[in-house]
Design a protein around this motif. Structure first.
Motif, mmCIF file in Angstrom:
data_model
loop_
_atom_site.group_PDB
_atom_site.id
_atom_site.type_symbol
_atom_site.label_atom_id
_atom_site.label_comp_id
_atom_site.label_asym_id
_atom_site.label_seq_id
_atom_site.Cartn_x
_atom_site.Cartn_y
_atom_site.Cartn_z
ATOM 1 N N VAL A 101 6.061 -5.058 7.622
ATOM 2 C CA VAL A 101 6.428 -4.270 6.452
ATOM 3 C C VAL A 101 5.490 -4.655 5.312
ATOM 4 O O VAL A 101 5.421 -5.822 4.931
ATOM 5 N N TRP A 102 4.761 -3.677 4.809
ATOM 6 C CA TRP A 102 3.886 -3.914 3.659
ATOM 7 C C TRP A 102 4.616 -3.495 2.388
ATOM 8 O O TRP A 102 5.342 -2.489 2.393
ATOM 9 N N ALA A 103 4.423 -4.239 1.314
ATOM 10 C CA ALA A 103 5.029 -3.879 0.040
ATOM 11 C C ALA A 103 3.930 -3.658 -0.990
ATOM 12 O O ALA A 103 3.102 -4.552 -1.227
ATOM 13 N N ASN A 104 3.943 -2.480 -1.585
ATOM 14 C CA ASN A 104 2.945 -2.079 -2.587
ATOM 15 C C ASN A 104 1.516 -2.234 -2.086
ATOM 16 O O ASN A 104 0.592 -2.522 -2.857
ATOM 17 N N THR A 105 1.347 -2.049 -0.807
ATOM 18 C CA THR A 105 0.041 -1.980 -0.161
ATOM 19 C C THR A 105 0.274 -1.389 1.223
ATOM 20 O O THR A 105 1.430 -1.139 1.588
ATOM 21 N N PHE A 106 -0.807 -1.141 1.958
ATOM 22 C CA PHE A 106 -0.625 -0.627 3.322
ATOM 23 C C PHE A 106 -1.873 -0.934 4.143
ATOM 24 O O PHE A 106 -2.965 -1.082 3.606
ATOM 25 N N ALA A 121 5.085 5.165 11.459
ATOM 26 C CA ALA A 121 5.540 4.381 10.307
ATOM 27 C C ALA A 121 5.968 5.248 9.131
ATOM 28 O O ALA A 121 5.356 6.272 8.836
ATOM 29 N N ALA A 122 7.001 4.763 8.440
ATOM 30 C CA ALA A 122 7.427 5.374 7.184
ATOM 31 C C ALA A 122 6.772 4.632 6.032
ATOM 32 O O ALA A 122 6.751 3.397 6.012
ATOM 33 N N ASN A 123 6.248 5.383 5.089
ATOM 34 C CA ASN A 123 5.737 4.822 3.842
ATOM 35 C C ASN A 123 6.717 5.305 2.772
ATOM 36 O O ASN A 123 6.774 6.493 2.463
ATOM 37 N N ILE A 124 7.540 4.379 2.250
ATOM 38 C CA ILE A 124 8.687 4.761 1.414
ATOM 39 C C ILE A 124 8.347 4.568 -0.062
ATOM 40 O O ILE A 124 8.035 3.450 -0.488
ATOM 41 N N VAL A 125 8.414 5.654 -0.831
ATOM 42 C CA VAL A 125 8.089 5.568 -2.260
ATOM 43 C C VAL A 125 9.361 5.775 -3.075
ATOM 44 O O VAL A 125 9.950 6.868 -3.070
ATOM 45 N N PHE A 126 9.791 4.709 -3.769
ATOM 46 C CA PHE A 126 10.970 4.793 -4.634
ATOM 47 C C PHE A 126 10.566 5.335 -6.012
ATOM 48 O O PHE A 126 9.374 5.284 -6.384
ATOM 49 N N ASP A 127 11.578 5.783 -6.756
ATOM 50 C CA ASP A 127 11.255 6.477 -8.011
ATOM 51 C C ASP A 127 10.679 5.562 -9.084
ATOM 52 O O ASP A 127 10.111 6.046 -10.063
ATOM 53 N N ASP A 128 10.823 4.244 -8.920
ATOM 54 C CA ASP A 128 10.262 3.342 -9.930
ATOM 55 C C ASP A 128 8.852 2.861 -9.555
ATOM 56 O O ASP A 128 8.284 2.021 -10.238
ATOM 57 N N ALA A 129 8.291 3.379 -8.467
ATOM 58 C CA ALA A 129 6.986 2.891 -8.012
ATOM 59 C C ALA A 129 5.881 3.334 -8.962
ATOM 60 O O ALA A 129 5.972 4.416 -9.548
ATOM 61 N N PRO A 130 4.836 2.521 -9.112
ATOM 62 C CA PRO A 130 3.650 2.997 -9.847
ATOM 63 C C PRO A 130 2.982 4.082 -8.997
ATOM 64 O O PRO A 130 2.398 3.782 -7.951
ATOM 65 N N LEU A 131 3.095 5.332 -9.428
ATOM 66 C CA LEU A 131 2.750 6.432 -8.532
ATOM 67 C C LEU A 131 1.256 6.526 -8.222
ATOM 68 O O LEU A 131 0.872 6.862 -7.098
ATOM 69 N N ASP A 132 0.404 6.202 -9.205
ATOM 70 C CA ASP A 132 -1.041 6.273 -8.917
ATOM 71 C C ASP A 132 -1.421 5.289 -7.819
ATOM 72 O O ASP A 132 -2.215 5.590 -6.930
ATOM 73 N N GLN A 133 -0.823 4.113 -7.927
ATOM 74 C CA GLN A 133 -1.086 3.079 -6.913
ATOM 75 C C GLN A 133 -0.521 3.526 -5.559
ATOM 76 O O GLN A 133 -1.157 3.346 -4.519
ATOM 77 N N ALA A 134 0.654 4.132 -5.589
ATOM 78 C CA ALA A 134 1.269 4.592 -4.338
ATOM 79 C C ALA A 134 0.404 5.667 -3.680
ATOM 80 O O ALA A 134 0.244 5.680 -2.457
ATOM 81 N N VAL A 135 -0.184 6.539 -4.491
ATOM 82 C CA VAL A 135 -1.039 7.590 -3.925
ATOM 83 C C VAL A 135 -2.208 6.955 -3.157
ATOM 84 O O VAL A 135 -2.530 7.376 -2.038
#
Ligand code: TAP
Length: 492
Positions: free
Chosen positions: A455-460, A277-291
């Motif tokens: 496909v998960w969005a802003n979660t995984f 699976a790809a976990n795709i992080v766009f530049d507008d994502a809340p980065l702490d949450q993405a981490v």
């Protein structure tokens, strides 16, 4: 207090198939593991027709936990015959009566969840925090959910009075032993099928404990049969001529072999296979949450997850910031004793799996990717692997294409959303994906272009029994979970 065996189900015919009394013994304590196990066939633990025993070890200590039978073709034959004998009465029961058994199993699982969580952690190596808070609640939820369907099959969208298939032969892997069992057995029983299940060679103990739960629930003999063994036992089951349905979760090569074996027979087949699976992080994502989502995506269950977010696709402009934060967070992960509640990453399930992870990560370095791990301590005995990330990964690298099934993240970058989608889809697999962005429109745009079953969005790695799960491409076919999961067990 020890949970009591529930009362007999209402409306239960006396004698014959239904004359089986719930087991009188109280449930064993979590650590109470027998030194050896036979199969569970026709409602009883029986010896194998063969003499070969296999051993299951605690991967955190390398100590042998128990011996268990290596199922022969004759054992499989006996189990299929028991399931066949039970089928007529089980499938003729009103759905509301089958539901009572499933509800009862779900409740016993809840009552015995601590025991089961500890047993799963000991046999598999996964952290107790995960078995306790994720695996076991989901196992019970799955039985509750499909219990609810048992008397509503006419309304499942497959026409009036849909029919069960017969005997289901089910083969499961070692990464979520009891949860994969629940995904297989709950819908099969709700729809009126009977079951022969083979657990994985390295994790048979919770399936055998589940057999005790079937007895405690007073489940009619032969409705659930558990035959332990290795790949040859699995192959004997999937090849058996009196099996009507084959359900397999495991690796793509074995799934392919089973598909060939089943081709041209009347067996219905569902396959849940590997992923990348790809976990795709766009530049507008809340980065702490993405981490947090990236860490959960790849380090949950030591990365032994078919839908693990094993490829991080990060937009170039936020790469440095994201990787700095990710490395800081990885530095806080604790690898060690699965029974310690503070452990984040437990033991790798087997020496073989550790060797596979080691070989693929060595290939990553040899192909020129840059490897990084935090300097965490590892225990002296047992099978362990540090959380690891690779940067400078190109799409052709083996670590970007092959399933590692371990705590290893491959980082790739992209500039535009089109490039992100193209790279995400550039693997033979198509099981899952993740998207991190503030923009709802971008979530929908991206999700509709990803060839991934989930496909998960802003979660995984979020699971729910109401939600179907399954893959595209070499990740398999058929769906488990939700209303869609009924179809695999019905003649529709
Ligand atoms: P496999 O080697 O494929 O084993 C899966 C199961 O099949 C085990 O019970 C295994 O027995 C049995 N088996 C082996 N050879 C067989 C044969 N020829 N015929 C019938 N059964 C056979 O996979 P694994 O190593 O246990 O699990 C890891 C793989 O499973 C990964 O690729 C992972 O992605 C995939 N997986 C997928 C999902 C979903 S939902 N898509 C979920 C979990 C895992 P032994 O254990 O005795 O070898």
């Amino acid at each position: 207090a020890a949970p009591q065996a529930p009362a007999e189900p209402a409306g239960k015919p006396a004698g014959g198939l239904f004359g089986y009394a719930p087991a009188p013994e109280s449930p064993a304590a979590a650590g109470d593991i027998a030194s050896s196990y036979g199969h569970f066939i026709g409602g009883q633990f029986v010896d194998s027709s063969g003499s070969e025993a296999l051993k299951t070890v605690n991967p955190a200590t390398e100590q042998v936990l128990a011996e268990f039978a290596r199922g022969t073709a004759e054992d499989v034959d006996r189990a299929v015959a028991a399931a066949r004998a039970a089928f007529a009465d089980w499938s003729a029961l009103p759905g509301s009566e089958r539901a009572k058994y499933l509800f009862r199993i779900a409740r016993i699982i809840q009552e015995r969840s601590r025991e089961l969580a500890v047993l799963e952690s000991i046999d598999n190596g996964k952290p107790i925090r995960e078995t306790r808070d994720v695996d076991l609640p989901l196992v019970a939820a799955h039985f509750f959910y499909y219990a609810g369907w048992a008397d509503k099959l006419d309304f499942a969208g497959y026409g009036p009075n849909p029919k069960p298939l017969g005997v289901a032969g089910q083969v499961i892997p070692w990464n979520f032993p009891l949860l994969m069992l629940a995904w297989k057995i709950a819908p099969a029983l709700a729809t009126g099928n009977t079951v022969v299940l083979k657990p994985a060679e390295t994790t048979p103990l919770t399936a055998l404990r589940f057999a005790e739960i079937c007895r405690q629930a007073g489940l009619p003999k032969g409705v659930v049969n558990i035959v332990t063994g290795d790949g040859s036992t699995g192959a004997a089951l999937t090849a058996h001529p009196d099996v009507n349905k084959v359900a397999f979760t495991g690796s793509t090569p074995v799934g392919r072999a089973i598909a060939k074996q089943v081709a041209g027979t009347r067996k219905k087949l569902s396959l849940e296979l590997g992923g990348k699976a790809a976990n795709i992080v766009f530049d507008d994502a809340p980065l702490d949450q993405a981490v947090e989502g990236i860490v959960n995506g790849i380090f949950f269950n030591q990365g032994h997850v078919c839908c693990a977010g094993s490829r991080l696709l990060v937009q170039e402009s936020v790469q440095d910031e994201l990787l700095d934060a990710l490395k800081r967070r990885m530095g806080t992960l604790r690898v060690g004793d699965p029974l310690d509640k503070n452990t984040d990453i437990g033991a790798i399930n087997s020496a073989e799996q550790l060797a596979r992870i080691t070989a693929l990560t060595d290939a990553g370095e040899a192909e020129g990717a840059e490897r990084w791990s935090p300097a965490c301590e590892l225990p002296g005995t047992g099978f362990w692997f540090r959380p690891t990330l690779f940067t400078g990964v190109s799409q052709a690298h083996r670590i970007a294409q092959e399933e590692i099934f371990g705590p290893v993240l491959s980082v790739l970058t992209f500039r535009t959303p089109d490039e992100a989608v193209a790279k995400a889809n550039n693997t033979p697999y198509g099981l899952s994906a993740g998207i991190w962005t503030e923009k709802g429109s971008r979530i929908l745009w991206t999700a509709s272009r990803l060839r991934a079953g989930v496909v998960w969005a802003n979660t995984f790695n979020k699971f729910d029994p109401t939600s179907p799960f399954g893959g595209y491409k070499e990740s398999g076919y058929g769906r488990e979970g939700g209303r869609h999961g009924l179809e695999a067990y019905l003649d529709v």
